[in-house]
Design a protein around this motif. Structure first.
Motif, PDB file in Angstrom:
ATOM      1  N   SER A 292       0.842  -1.191   0.000  1.00 25.85           N
ATOM      2  CA  SER A 292       0.000   0.000   0.000  1.00 25.85           C
ATOM      3  C   SER A 292       0.878   1.241   0.000  1.00 25.85           C
ATOM      4  O   SER A 292       2.009   1.224   0.461  1.00 25.85           O
ATOM      5  N   GLU A 293       0.308   2.330  -0.536  1.00 21.38           N
ATOM      6  CA  GLU A 293       1.041   3.595  -0.575  1.00 21.38           C
ATOM      7  C   GLU A 293       1.140   4.191   0.806  1.00 21.38           C
ATOM      8  O   GLU A 293       0.248   4.034   1.625  1.00 21.38           O
ATOM      9  N   ILE A 294       2.231   4.892   1.051  1.00 18.35           N
ATOM     10  CA  ILE A 294       2.405   5.583   2.316  1.00 18.35           C
ATOM     11  C   ILE A 294       2.959   6.967   2.024  1.00 18.35           C
ATOM     12  O   ILE A 294       3.813   7.129   1.169  1.00 18.35           O
ATOM     13  N   GLU A 295       2.425   7.939   2.690  1.00 20.33           N
ATOM     14  CA  GLU A 295       2.948   9.299   2.596  1.00 20.33           C
ATOM     15  C   GLU A 295       4.114   9.414   3.566  1.00 20.33           C
ATOM     16  O   GLU A 295       3.962   9.122   4.757  1.00 20.33           O
TER      17      GLU A 295
ATOM     18  N   ASP B  91       9.583  10.436   8.904  1.00 16.58           N
ATOM     19  CA  ASP B  91       9.828   9.171   8.201  1.00 16.58           C
ATOM     20  C   ASP B  91      11.116   9.257   7.382  1.00 16.58           C
ATOM     21  O   ASP B  91      11.933   8.336   7.384  1.00 16.58           O
TER      22      ASP B  91
ATOM     23  N   GLN C  20       5.833   0.515  10.920  1.00 15.18           N
ATOM     24  CA  GLN C  20       4.938   0.877   9.819  1.00 15.18           C
ATOM     25  C   GLN C  20       5.717   0.921   8.499  1.00 15.18           C
ATOM     26  O   GLN C  20       5.239   0.437   7.473  1.00 15.18           O
TER      27      GLN C  20
ATOM     28  N   THR D 119       4.759  -1.659   5.442  1.00 15.84           N
ATOM     29  CA  THR D 119       4.320  -1.140   4.147  1.00 15.84           C
ATOM     30  C   THR D 119       5.331  -1.411   3.035  1.00 15.84           C
ATOM     31  O   THR D 119       5.066  -1.102   1.877  1.00 15.84           O
TER      32      THR D 119
END
Length: 168
Positions: free
Chosen positions: A2-5, A10, A45, A49
């Motif tokens: 899935s995409e993550i911003e 980060d 996370q 991801t």
């Protein structure tokens, strides 16, 4: 995946871990200005991801007498899917091949190979010429490494990860 911003925290975590994957969570949290629990949550996370693909250590090529680099251009005798697949399966078995790319242009594949000497490369060259479908092998020896890094750029202008990024 899935995409993550990715926000600035980060990116800071990723920069720090690219430089030193052995940082403890305490050290990492301190470097990026988070509590230990928040930092651990963010790292997990990023792992879940797929932004963090895996953790590795790097061997100094000079320390093991493998500091020679040869770039090899491979041309196959055909570009049918079966030909490409057979070559790709076989080239993965050549341990000296550090990277292999399917390329557009005058040849089909570009390989980066680590060697100890020209004689060592002659041994590897024989392996390469016996791979399925190989028509031509052209080699260029690197004279000097000017710049080399394993760190991906993570500035704010870097593109956001797309679905499937990091799977390679």
């Amino acid at each position: 995946m899935s995409e993550i911003e990715l926000d600035s925290i980060d990116r800071a975590i990723l920069r720090a871990l690219q430089r030193n994957g052995r940082l403890s969570n305490v050290q990492l949290a301190e470097q990026v200005g988070l509590s230990e629990s928040a930092c651990l949550r963010r790292v997990r996370q990023l792992e879940e991801t797929g932004v963090i693909d895996r953790y590795v250590m790097l061997v100094n090529p000079q320390a093991i007498d493998r500091d020679g680099t040869v770039f090899v251009r491979i041309t196959l005798d055909g570009q049918q899917a079966e030909r490409l697949a057979a070559f790709e399966t076989a080239v993965r078995q050549v341990s000296e091949v550090m990277e292999c790319y399917l390329i557009s242009g005058d040849f089909d594949y570009l390989l980066r190979i680590c060697v100890s000497s020209a004689n060592d490369y002659m041994r590897i060259h024989e392996k390469l010429t016996s791979l399925p479908g190989v028509l031509r092998v052209q080699s260029s020896f690197a004279l000097r490494t000017v710049h080399r890094t394993t760190e991906l750029p993570l500035d704010e202008s870097s593109p956001q990860p797309a679905n499937g990024a990091g799977n390679g």
